[in-house]
Design a protein around this motif. Structure first.
Motif, short mmCIF file in Angstrom:
data_model
loop_
_atom_site.label_atom_id
_atom_site.label_comp_id
_atom_site.label_asym_id
_atom_site.label_seq_id
_atom_site.Cartn_x
_atom_site.Cartn_y
_atom_site.Cartn_z
N ALA A 54 48.51 49.19 37.34
CA ALA A 54 49.96 49.12 37.20
C ALA A 54 50.65 50.24 37.99
O ALA A 54 51.66 50.01 38.67
CB ALA A 54 50.35 49.20 35.72
N LEU A 55 50.10 51.45 37.89
CA LEU A 55 50.68 52.58 38.63
C LEU A 55 50.61 52.36 40.13
O LEU A 55 51.57 52.61 40.86
CB LEU A 55 49.95 53.87 38.25
CG LEU A 55 50.11 54.37 36.81
CD1 LEU A 55 49.25 55.60 36.58
CD2 LEU A 55 51.56 54.66 36.49
N GLY A 56 49.45 51.90 40.59
CA GLY A 56 49.30 51.66 42.03
C GLY A 56 50.26 50.60 42.53
O GLY A 56 50.86 50.76 43.60
N LEU A 57 50.41 49.52 41.77
CA LEU A 57 51.34 48.46 42.18
C LEU A 57 52.78 48.93 42.17
O LEU A 57 53.57 48.57 43.05
CB LEU A 57 51.17 47.25 41.26
CG LEU A 57 49.90 46.41 41.47
CD1 LEU A 57 49.77 45.35 40.40
CD2 LEU A 57 49.93 45.75 42.86
N VAL A 75 55.61 53.08 27.85
CA VAL A 75 54.65 52.03 27.55
C VAL A 75 53.24 52.53 27.86
O VAL A 75 52.31 52.37 27.05
CB VAL A 75 54.95 50.75 28.34
CG1 VAL A 75 53.81 49.74 28.18
CG2 VAL A 75 56.26 50.13 27.88
N ILE A 76 53.09 53.15 29.03
CA ILE A 76 51.77 53.66 29.43
C ILE A 76 51.24 54.67 28.41
O ILE A 76 50.07 54.63 28.01
CB ILE A 76 51.85 54.31 30.83
CG1 ILE A 76 52.23 53.27 31.89
CG2 ILE A 76 50.52 54.98 31.18
CD1 ILE A 76 51.27 52.13 32.04
N LYS A 77 52.12 55.58 27.96
CA LYS A 77 51.64 56.64 27.06
C LYS A 77 51.28 56.08 25.67
O LYS A 77 50.58 56.75 24.92
CB LYS A 77 52.68 57.74 26.94
CG LYS A 77 53.81 57.46 25.96
CD LYS A 77 54.70 58.68 25.80
CE LYS A 77 55.73 58.44 24.71
NZ LYS A 77 56.62 59.60 24.51
N SER A 78 51.77 54.87 25.35
CA SER A 78 51.43 54.27 24.05
C SER A 78 50.09 53.56 24.07
O SER A 78 49.59 53.16 23.02
CB SER A 78 52.52 53.28 23.64
OG SER A 78 52.48 52.11 24.46
N LEU A 79 49.49 53.41 25.23
CA LEU A 79 48.25 52.64 25.36
C LEU A 79 47.04 53.51 25.01
O LEU A 79 47.01 54.70 25.31
CB LEU A 79 48.11 52.09 26.78
CG LEU A 79 49.27 51.22 27.26
CD1 LEU A 79 49.02 50.75 28.69
CD2 LEU A 79 49.49 50.03 26.34
N PRO A 80 46.01 52.91 24.42
CA PRO A 80 44.81 53.69 24.06
C PRO A 80 44.17 54.37 25.26
O PRO A 80 43.69 55.50 25.16
CB PRO A 80 43.87 52.63 23.47
CG PRO A 80 44.79 51.55 22.99
CD PRO A 80 45.94 51.52 23.95
N GLY A 81 44.20 53.70 26.41
CA GLY A 81 43.57 54.29 27.60
C GLY A 81 44.24 55.56 28.06
O GLY A 81 43.61 56.41 28.70
N PHE A 82 45.53 55.71 27.73
CA PHE A 82 46.24 56.91 28.17
C PHE A 82 45.80 58.14 27.38
O PHE A 82 45.97 59.27 27.86
CB PHE A 82 47.75 56.73 28.03
CG PHE A 82 48.55 57.89 28.54
CD1 PHE A 82 48.74 58.07 29.91
CD2 PHE A 82 49.11 58.81 27.67
CE1 PHE A 82 49.47 59.15 30.39
CE2 PHE A 82 49.84 59.89 28.14
CZ PHE A 82 50.03 60.06 29.51
N GLN A 83 45.24 57.92 26.19
CA GLN A 83 44.84 59.06 25.37
C GLN A 83 43.79 59.90 26.09
O GLN A 83 43.82 61.13 26.02
CB GLN A 83 44.31 58.57 24.02
CG GLN A 83 45.30 57.71 23.24
CD GLN A 83 46.67 58.34 23.10
OE1 GLN A 83 46.77 59.51 22.75
NE2 GLN A 83 47.72 57.58 23.38
N SER A 84 42.87 59.25 26.78
CA SER A 84 41.84 60.00 27.50
C SER A 84 42.45 60.72 28.69
O SER A 84 42.06 61.85 29.01
CB SER A 84 40.72 59.07 27.97
OG SER A 84 41.23 58.05 28.82
N ILE A 85 43.42 60.08 29.35
CA ILE A 85 44.10 60.74 30.47
C ILE A 85 44.90 61.94 29.95
O ILE A 85 44.86 63.03 30.53
CB ILE A 85 45.03 59.75 31.19
CG1 ILE A 85 44.22 58.59 31.78
CG2 ILE A 85 45.82 60.45 32.29
CD1 ILE A 85 45.06 57.48 32.39
#
Length: 474
Positions: free
Chosen positions: A19-22, A342-352
């Motif tokens: 999403a970020l790249g696009l 939205v990105i920060k609410s995603l589980p994957g963002f927790q590791s980032i």
């Protein structure tokens, strides 16, 4: 975490990166961020297993609306102020006076200072680019300096030290941290002033080296350029000293209100009750926001009256164009903020996020904050958008960290502000695209030198963090 959970997290991270790249690619190609930010936010959410419509209506839109609620007055008043300064001839008068005073031999310095004075006085970055470019191109042509260096020269003056480093600058990049750290526009004056001096000196050294290198190879201004300016004498340009009065008024009024008036005006008992219902911890930051709003209104009124002949017949034009322009600017940025939330609410963002906040330098939060704000500003292509996301997500964490070690929160303010003006000017940045369009140049021709200024901005913050850890200045 189970193995399955780990797999889902990895898929979520892939969705975030995609999403970020696009978003970067589409913004670079000129597609509207207002339209594609929610689309790509939903794409990332789908990769993480979230529902489409609730993600849009319950996460994206509230984040967008909250950003508009807090920062729209700055976009609106700043844009109107800039247009009034432009329509009254004040911005052109100041730029012309500086260019004429310093002359051809100091062409680059005159352009940098012209942009810097207008930016520090509160004129919108976009208006500064339009106001300064005609004189920059003309004096570069007279001095036979390659035109491809014009955008980087304007960027050094408008997009760097007067945007976010110098204490007191009324640009939005310096006002956003007030809400999170209960500071004012003059936070960390030593840190910010040192940074401004470093950026100006090293930036001028770089630009002059580029000029000398080009001229040693026999490269001059060049032929066949587009968007060449036509400078015409204007009988109605106001006196440059008079033109500077609205700029000074913005700075002085903000300073007086933030330092002397509002600190002695205790409205907490009133505004924390209905119908306002403000949180007590947010009153100081809101009062500082009020100070900047009042100062910009004073600047607008003064800009209207300093040159009645020049502004005659253009009052409605200045207000309307400023208001319309502010809507596009604030919605672009707010859409990026909605995307980020939205990105920060995603589980994957927790590791980032854990990786970013895990950066530790001598027990200080400054390095982690600088990296986080730089990364998110670069991703969104927006200094204010990236910083808002970073501080919305981690601001309280950094403030608690600073409290634990006895660090002045003013340092958090200044580092966040200056870091937002670091990697924000990547190729998809709206201000960069606008500046190149004004100059009639392409990324291929001029972006290399803009990127050098970008690296300088980013590097200065990290250098100052190192120096601060040794000498402990604020």
């Amino acid at each position: 975490m189970t193995e399955c959970d780990g797999g889902e997290t990895h898929v979520g991270v892939v969705g975030i990166l995609l999403a970020l790249g696009l978003l970067m690619f589409l913004a670079y190609r000129g597609f509207s961020v207002i339209f594609f930010a929610p689309v790509l936010a939903i794409l990332a959410a789908v990769f993480s297993g979230l529902s489409i419509l609730p993600t849009y209506t319950e996460i994206f839109l509230p984040s967008l609306a909250n950003y508009v609620k807090v920062y729209f007055p700055f976009f609106l008043l700043g844009a109107v102020f800039g247009k009034v300064m432009d329509e009254s001839g004040a911005a052109r008068s100041i730029a012309r006076a500086i260019v004429n005073k310093l002359g051809v031999k100091r062409a680059m310095l005159s352009v940098v200072l012209s942009a810097a004075v207008l930016t520090y006085g509160g004129v919108s970055l976009f208006v500064v680019a339009f106001a300064v470019y005609p004189f920059a191109a003309s004096i570069f042509k007279e001095a036979d300096i390659p035109k491809r260096l014009v955008p980087a020269t304007i960027a050094l003056g408008a997009f760097t030290f007067t945007m976010d480093a110098l204490p007191g600058t009324p640009q939005i990049q310096n006002s956003i941290p007030m809400k999170f750290f209960n500071t004012d526009l003059y936070a960390a004056p030593v840190f910010g002033t040192l940074g401004a001096i470093m950026i100006l000196v090293i930036g001028m050294f770089y630009l002059e080296r580029r000029r000398k290198s080009a001229q040693a190879k026999g490269e001059g201004y060049g032929l066949g350029h587009t968007n060449e300016p036509e400078i015409q004498e204007d009988r109605y340009l106001p006196n440059p000293w008079l033109s500077a009065v609205p700029l000074l008024a913005v700075l002085v009024v903000t300073f007086v209100l933030q330092k002397f008036i509002f600190p002695n005006w205790d409205v907490t008992a009133e505004v924390t009750q209905p119908p306002y219902n403000m949180l007590p911890d947010g009153v100081v930051g809101t009062q500082n926001n009020w100070a900047l709003m009042v100062a910009l209104v004073v600047g607008i009124l003064l800009a209207f009256v300093i040159n009645p002949r020049g502004i005659k017949g253009n009052v409605a034009k200045a207000i309307n164009l400023g208001a319309i322009g502010s809507l596009l600017a604030v919605l672009n940025t707010a859409s990026e903020v909605g995307f980020g939330n939205v990105i920060k609410s995603l589980p994957g963002f927790q590791s980032i996020g854990s990786s970013l906040t895990g950066i530790n330098s001598g027990g200080s939060p400054l390095l982690s904050e600088a990296v986080t704000v730089n990364v998110l500003s670069g991703v969104t292509g927006s200094a204010s958008g990236g910083m808002s996301i970073a501080l919305d997500t981690f601001g309280e964490y950094y403030l608690n960290w600073a409290d634990r070690i006895g660090m002045n929160p003013e340092l958090l303010h200044r580092v966040a502000s200056m870091s937002s003006g670091g990697m924000d000017t990547l190729p998809h940045n709206g201000a960069v695209i606008t500046l190149l369009g004004i100059a009639g140049l392409t990324h291929k021709q001029s972006y290399k030198d803009i990127f050098a200024i970008t690296l300088l901005k980013a590097g200065t913050v990290f250098t100052l963090i190192l120096l601060q850890s040794v000498f402990n200045f604020v």
